[in-house]
Design a protein around this motif. Structure first.
Motif, PDB file in Angstrom:
ATOM      1  N   THR A 155       0.880  -1.342  -0.016  1.00  0.00           N
ATOM      2  CA  THR A 155       0.127   0.663  -0.243  1.00  0.00           C
ATOM      3  C   THR A 155       1.109   1.479  -0.225  1.00  0.00           C
ATOM      4  OG1 THR A 155      -1.226  -0.797   1.417  1.00  0.00           O
ATOM      5  CG2 THR A 155      -2.000   1.255   1.812  1.00  0.00           C
ATOM      6  N   PHE A 156      -0.009   2.089  -0.637  1.00  0.00           N
ATOM      7  CA  PHE A 156       1.772   3.556  -0.611  1.00  0.00           C
ATOM      8  C   PHE A 156       1.066   4.381   0.475  1.00  0.00           C
ATOM      9  CE2 PHE A 156       3.447   7.197  -2.104  1.00  0.00           C
ATOM     10  CZ  PHE A 156       2.326   8.436  -2.204  1.00  0.00           C
ATOM     11  N   LEU A 157       2.538   4.663   0.756  1.00  0.00           N
ATOM     12  CA  LEU A 157       2.430   5.468   1.958  1.00  0.00           C
ATOM     13  C   LEU A 157       2.654   6.898   1.949  1.00  0.00           C
ATOM     14  CD1 LEU A 157       2.025   4.511   5.649  1.00  0.00           C
ATOM     15  CD2 LEU A 157       4.392   4.333   4.813  1.00  0.00           C
ATOM     16  N   ILE A 158       3.714   7.344   1.353  1.00  0.00           N
ATOM     17  CA  ILE A 158       4.212   8.761   1.349  1.00  0.00           C
ATOM     18  C   ILE A 158       5.250   8.580  -0.330  1.00  0.00           C
ATOM     19  CG2 ILE A 158       5.739   8.370   3.270  1.00  0.00           C
ATOM     20  CD1 ILE A 158       5.416  11.079   3.079  1.00  0.00           C
ATOM     21  N   ASP A 215       2.987  13.805   5.778  1.00  0.00           N
ATOM     22  CA  ASP A 215       1.718  13.307   5.803  1.00  0.00           C
ATOM     23  C   ASP A 215       1.163  13.232   7.009  1.00  0.00           C
ATOM     24  OD1 ASP A 215       0.222  11.402   3.438  1.00  0.00           O
ATOM     25  OD2 ASP A 215      -1.044  12.679   5.030  1.00  0.00           O
ATOM     26  N   GLY A 216       0.837  13.937   7.940  1.00  0.00           N
ATOM     27  CA  GLY A 216      -0.152  13.113   9.241  1.00  0.00           C
ATOM     28  C   GLY A 216       0.933  12.594  10.513  1.00  0.00           C
ATOM     29  N   HIS A 238      10.502   8.162   8.843  1.00  0.00           N
ATOM     30  CA  HIS A 238       9.768   9.125  10.202  1.00  0.00           C
ATOM     31  C   HIS A 238       8.149   8.034  10.542  1.00  0.00           C
ATOM     32  CE1 HIS A 238      13.676  10.990  11.647  1.00  0.00           C
ATOM     33  NE2 HIS A 238      14.099  10.000  10.392  1.00  0.00           N
ATOM     34  N   ILE A 239       7.749   7.858  11.161  1.00  0.00           N
ATOM     35  CA  ILE A 239       6.626   7.675  12.367  1.00  0.00           C
ATOM     36  C   ILE A 239       6.089   7.581  13.345  1.00  0.00           C
ATOM     37  CG2 ILE A 239       4.483   5.679  11.870  1.00  0.00           C
ATOM     38  CD1 ILE A 239       5.863   3.959   9.738  1.00  0.00           C
ATOM     39  N   VAL A 240       5.289   8.795  13.829  1.00  0.00           N
ATOM     40  CA  VAL A 240       4.981   9.772  15.076  1.00  0.00           C
ATOM     41  C   VAL A 240       3.677  10.409  15.130  1.00  0.00           C
ATOM     42  CG1 VAL A 240       6.500  12.039  14.433  1.00  0.00           C
ATOM     43  CG2 VAL A 240       6.521  11.518  16.651  1.00  0.00           C
ATOM     44  N   PRO A 241       3.158   9.426  16.736  1.00  0.00           N
ATOM     45  CA  PRO A 241       3.696   8.479  17.195  1.00  0.00           C
ATOM     46  C   PRO A 241       3.353   6.939  16.141  1.00  0.00           C
ATOM     47  CG  PRO A 241       1.281   9.035  17.942  1.00  0.00           C
ATOM     48  CD  PRO A 241       1.937  10.370  17.152  1.00  0.00           C
ATOM     49  N   SER A 242       3.912   5.953  17.083  1.00  0.00           N
ATOM     50  CA  SER A 242       3.437   4.627  16.123  1.00  0.00           C
ATOM     51  C   SER A 242       2.588   4.142  17.093  1.00  0.00           C
ATOM     52  CB  SER A 242       4.934   4.080  16.365  1.00  0.00           C
ATOM     53  OG  SER A 242       5.934   4.304  16.050  1.00  0.00           O
TER      54      SER A 242
END
Lengths: 112, 114
Positions: B45-48, B59-60, B76-80
């Motif tokens: 699935t496309f994310l960014i 994006d979010g 970077h994913i925050v918060p996970s």
């Protein structure tokens, strides 16, 4: 809305047999791609169709592999005389004239 | 010769903390980069994504950073969140060269622990 669909979801075949894998892209998407993912590997590009242009076949691993896209929509990937190393998940993706590609769920091919 | 490398096969983080996934590439002709997320038995699935003319796209909860001189990008994913647990693939293309095909890394399996 309908996403990319692929059939069958699973295919088990015997070495030496031919198989056909089908992909229905998202309506309106002009580009269609085939990739495969072998165990523990990333996705490997196979072939790319864009509109009426000649397809980019640079990723096909051998002449046993071929693909066609009929009417600018549905695509079929054919593997002739399958070998055990062809076992993988075959993924189809489609896109508008944009870089983001949208993937189907894949066909898991097992060659015994 | 792998043109896109994800050197960490797995990453484990606590819920609420930051997840940082890394990707390196060798082909200086790559000018567009994408991140995909994949759950078992599903397609990616496309994310960014990010173009090479930028060094950051947000994006979010998801931010991608691109360092062209180092041929390195990170997600970077925050918060996970536990639902972020999946395999993440980095991909690149040479759009300026007329190629839309994506070159993928081998993926990093992210586990977010509650």
């Amino acid at each position: 809305g309908a996403g990319v669909s692929q059939s069958p979801s699973n295919k088990v075949t015997e070495k030496g047999k031919d198989v056909e894998l089908r992909c229905d892209p998202i309506s309106g998407h002009t580009a269609l791609y085939w990739y495969r993912q072998s165990l523990g590997q990333g996705l490997e590009f196979l072939i790319y169709f864009q509109g009426n242009s000649a397809p980019d076949k640079s990723g096909l691993p051998s002449d046993r592999f071929s693909a066609e896209r009929t009417g600018g929509s549905v695509s079929t990937l054919t593997i002739q005389r399958t070998q055990q190393e062809d076992s993988a998940v075959y993924l189809c993706a489609s896109s508008k004239p944009r870089p983001e590609q949208f993937f189907g769920p894949g066909t898991r091919l097992t060659v015994l | 010769d792998q043109q896109v490398k994800q050197n960490s096969p797995s990453l484990s983080v606590q819920e609420g903390r930051i997840s940082i996934l890394n990707c390196d590439y060798t082909n200086s002709m790559f000018d567009y980069f994408l991140w995909y997320k994949k759950y078992p038995a599903e397609g990616p699935t496309f994310l960014i994504s990010i173009s090479s003319i930028k060094d950051k796209n947000e994006d979010g909860r998801f931010t991608v950073f691109l360092n062209k001189s180092a041929k390195h990008l990170s997600l970077h994913i925050v918060p996970s969140q536990p639902g972020d647990s999946a395999v993440y693939f980095c991909a690149a293309s040479n759009r300026g060269g007329g190629s839309e095909k994506l070159v993928f890394g081998k993926g990093t399996k992210l586990t977010v622990n509650p």
